[in-house]
Design an enzyme around this catalytic site. Structure first.
Site, PDB file in Angstrom:
ATOM      1  N   LYS A 111       9.137   8.831  -3.972  1.00 33.99           N
ATOM      2  CA  LYS A 111       9.254   9.814  -2.890  1.00 33.99           C
ATOM      3  C   LYS A 111      10.395  10.794  -3.133  1.00 33.99           C
ATOM      4  O   LYS A 111      10.304  11.961  -2.767  1.00 33.99           O
ATOM      5  CB  LYS A 111       9.424   9.119  -1.533  1.00 33.99           C
ATOM      6  CG  LYS A 111       8.139   8.457  -1.063  1.00 33.99           C
ATOM      7  CD  LYS A 111       8.105   8.193   0.424  1.00 33.99           C
ATOM      8  CE  LYS A 111       6.710   7.769   0.836  1.00 33.99           C
ATOM      9  NZ  LYS A 111       6.607   7.351   2.223  1.00 33.99           N
ATOM     10  N   LYS A 194      -1.718   6.879  -5.255  1.00 31.82           N
ATOM     11  CA  LYS A 194      -2.084   6.296  -3.952  1.00 31.82           C
ATOM     12  C   LYS A 194      -2.580   7.374  -2.978  1.00 31.82           C
ATOM     13  O   LYS A 194      -2.016   8.471  -2.944  1.00 31.82           O
ATOM     14  CB  LYS A 194      -0.818   5.625  -3.400  1.00 31.82           C
ATOM     15  CG  LYS A 194      -1.008   4.834  -2.139  1.00 31.82           C
ATOM     16  CD  LYS A 194       0.321   4.259  -1.648  1.00 31.82           C
ATOM     17  CE  LYS A 194       1.070   5.213  -0.782  1.00 31.82           C
ATOM     18  NZ  LYS A 194       1.649   4.662   0.441  1.00 31.82           N
ATOM     19  N   LYS A 197      -1.022  10.006   3.514  1.00 33.06           N
ATOM     20  CA  LYS A 197      -1.239  10.994   4.569  1.00 33.06           C
ATOM     21  C   LYS A 197      -0.397  12.244   4.367  1.00 33.06           C
ATOM     22  O   LYS A 197      -0.710  13.306   4.894  1.00 33.06           O
ATOM     23  CB  LYS A 197      -1.045  10.387   5.969  1.00 33.06           C
ATOM     24  CG  LYS A 197       0.261   9.697   6.226  1.00 33.06           C
ATOM     25  CD  LYS A 197       0.308   9.211   7.668  1.00 33.06           C
ATOM     26  CE  LYS A 197       0.542   7.721   7.780  1.00 33.06           C
ATOM     27  NZ  LYS A 197       1.750   7.203   7.151  1.00 33.06           N
TER      28      LYS A 197
HETATM   29  N1  AQP Z   1      -3.444   4.180  -0.098  1.00 31.38           N
HETATM   30  C1  AQP Z   1      -3.232   3.052   0.558  1.00 31.38           C
HETATM   31  N2  AQP Z   1      -3.969   1.963   0.307  1.00 31.38           N
HETATM   32  C2  AQP Z   1      -3.772   0.801   0.991  1.00 31.38           C
HETATM   33  N3  AQP Z   1      -2.819   0.666   1.958  1.00 31.38           N
HETATM   34  C3  AQP Z   1      -2.064   1.739   2.240  1.00 31.38           C
HETATM   35  N4  AQP Z   1      -1.070   1.943   3.112  1.00 31.38           N
HETATM   36  C4  AQP Z   1      -0.623   3.211   3.002  1.00 31.38           C
HETATM   37  N5  AQP Z   1      -1.315   3.866   2.073  1.00 31.38           N
HETATM   38  C5  AQP Z   1      -2.225   2.983   1.558  1.00 31.38           C
HETATM   39  C6  AQP Z   1      -0.574   0.922   4.018  1.00 31.38           C
HETATM   40  O1  AQP Z   1      -0.555   1.491   5.320  1.00 31.38           O
HETATM   41  C7  AQP Z   1       0.520   0.931   6.064  1.00 31.38           C
HETATM   42  C8  AQP Z   1       1.297   2.009   6.735  1.00 31.38           C
HETATM   43  O2  AQP Z   1       1.909   2.834   5.758  1.00 31.38           O
HETATM   44  P1  AQP Z   1       3.027   3.852   6.197  1.00 31.38           P
HETATM   45  O3  AQP Z   1       2.432   4.919   7.006  1.00 31.38           O
HETATM   46  O4  AQP Z   1       4.132   3.147   6.852  1.00 31.38           O
HETATM   47  O5  AQP Z   1       3.654   4.390   4.877  1.00 31.38           O
HETATM   48  P2  AQP Z   1       3.095   4.657   3.471  1.00 31.38           P
HETATM   49  O6  AQP Z   1       2.756   3.377   2.785  1.00 31.38           O
HETATM   50  O7  AQP Z   1       4.092   5.545   2.783  1.00 31.38           O
HETATM   51  O8  AQP Z   1       1.742   5.443   3.783  1.00 31.38           O
HETATM   52  P3  AQP Z   1       1.384   6.912   3.467  1.00 31.38           P
HETATM   53  O9  AQP Z   1       0.025   7.168   4.038  1.00 31.38           O
HETATM   54  O10 AQP Z   1       1.565   7.142   1.999  1.00 31.38           O
HETATM   55  O11 AQP Z   1       2.452   7.715   4.311  1.00 31.38           O
HETATM   56  P4  AQP Z   1       3.402   8.875   3.832  1.00 31.38           P
HETATM   57  O12 AQP Z   1       2.499   9.850   3.158  1.00 31.38           O
HETATM   58  O13 AQP Z   1       4.044   9.407   5.056  1.00 31.38           O
HETATM   59  O14 AQP Z   1       4.382   8.257   2.886  1.00 31.38           O
HETATM   60  C9  AQP Z   1       1.353   0.104   5.070  1.00 31.38           C
HETATM   61  O15 AQP Z   1       1.038  -1.267   5.260  1.00 31.38           O
HETATM   62  C10 AQP Z   1       0.866   0.567   3.729  1.00 31.38           C
HETATM   63  O16 AQP Z   1       0.943  -0.464   2.763  1.00 31.38           O
END
Ligand code: AQP
Length: 332
Positions: A111, A194, A197
């Site tokens: 990140k 990955k 969002k």
């Molecule tokens: N691509 C993914 N596949 C499986 N699980 C996922 N999670 C996130 N992306 C995937 C799981 O969703 C939960 C919540 O995640 P988060 O919103 O706290 O943070 P993150 O993992 O950083 O998710 P994003 O979508 O990538 O958010 P941003 O873009 O804001 O950083 C967690 O249990 C995560 O494992």
């Protein structure tokens, strides 16, 4: 009954990855666990969030979680900043965790990217806050996607070091629950990245509020390779895009990858993508419709979050007060 804690950031519209990797498993766990689910707005601000949008995204995410099947009567649903215990315990953990432990976290490296000097200090200590989220409730099981495994190992290290340093057996071990064939859903544009969002490309992900035409179009455009689908899971090795789409299908259909390939082995992607689009729309359209219905009454969502925060604080406050006593804070 074991206690579950899990969270999700209101950093955008939740994706298919969030759903398959986390929220869908949260729903199942409600049957045999005491569940605490949190919209982690304090985590979200570790990268810039527009202060006008953050409360809206927080409410929208709560609505989406309920629409996915979380029952706010059975489970506790709240937003993180409403329960002060998270920040209080996180500070103690900032002083327990070692700098070197945090420097090894791959999510920080991903990140922060090349501009590490400019990343917020909050992004660096993010895993300490995550450990506090879980341990403030003495939760023992944490359903997450594969990407969070390293953070949970660190949370266990923090718990152990706290117990060791203060000569107590206060924080329990935590077990990561990484469930199903889609614990790591990948970007539709790059099967090695990955699905996220906050990815700048909307084409890289399926948002839980995408309409059927958008879902079908994004899948049609999803990157693939020129070969037909293999008949065995081993044939997906070194084919990250194919593996991703088959894994998504298996998760949505509640099948094993092998079952999916028994049906579609030899098929070209155009046929498979059509079948996937149909399945995905059938699963996601009702969630989008229910989210819209819930958001028509924002006061009810806010009341659910308020009540959830009161229930959460009733559990966390005494645990964190005890942690503060163990550390030696004077209670005059
Ligand atoms: N691509 C993914 N596949 C499986 N699980 C996922 N999670 C996130 N992306 C995937 C799981 O969703 C939960 C919540 O995640 P988060 O919103 O706290 O943070 P993150 O993992 O950083 O998710 P994003 O979508 O990538 O958010 P941003 O873009 O804001 O950083 C967690 O249990 C995560 O494992």
């Amino acid at each position: 009954m074991q206690r579950i804690f899990s969270g999700i950031q209101p950093s955008g519209i939740p994706t298919l990855g969030n759903y398959l990797g986390a929220i869908r498993n949260w729903v199942k766990l409600q049957d045999d666990h005491e569940c605490i689910y949190c919209v982690v707005d304090m985590h979200a601000i570790t990268v810039w969030q527009d202060p006008k949008l953050l409360p809206i995204q927080t409410r929208e995410l709560a609505a989406s979680i309920i629409a996915c099947g979380i029952d706010p009567k059975r489970s506790i649903l709240f937003h993180q900043s409403a329960v002060r215990a998270h920040a209080q315990l996180a500070w103690i953990f900032n002083c327990v965790a070692r700098f070197g432990w945090l420097a090894r976290m791959t999510q920080f490296k991903d990140k922060a990217g090349k501009d590490r000097e400019n990343a917020s200090a909050g992004l660096f200590v993010y895993p300490n806050l995550m450990a506090a989220d879980i341990l403030a409730y003495h939760a023992t099981r944490v359903p997450v996607g594969e990407d969070q495994r390293q953070h949970l190992e660190l949370a266990n290290d923090i718990a152990q070091k706290f117990n060791h340093d203060y000569g107590v057996n206060f924080f329990p071990p935590i077990e990561a629950l990484i469930l199903g064939p889609a614990a790591r859903v990948m970007s539709l544009r790059d099967g090695t990245k990955k699905m996220s969002k906050s990815d700048p490309s909307d084409q890289s992900r399926i948002n839980l509020n995408d309409d059927p035409d958008t879902i079908a179009l994004k899948l049609r455009r999803a990157k693939t390779d020129p070969l037909p689908l293999p008949s065995e899971p081993e044939g997906l090795e070194k084919r990250p895009e194919a593996r991703n789409l088959v894994g998504i299908y298996a998760a949505l259909a509640d099948l094993d990858v092998a079952d999916v390939l028994r049906e579609y082995g030899g098929a070209g992607f155009s046929r498979f993508k059509e079948a996937l689009a149909e399945l995905m729309i059938a699963k996601l359209a009702p969630i989008a419709a229910e989210t819209r219905r819930l958001l028509a009454d924002p006061a009810t969502i806010d009341a659910i979050l308020r009540e959830g925060a009161a229930r959460a604080a009733a559990i966390a406050d005494p645990i964190v007060a005890e942690a503060e006593r163990l550390v030696g804070f004077l209670r005059a």
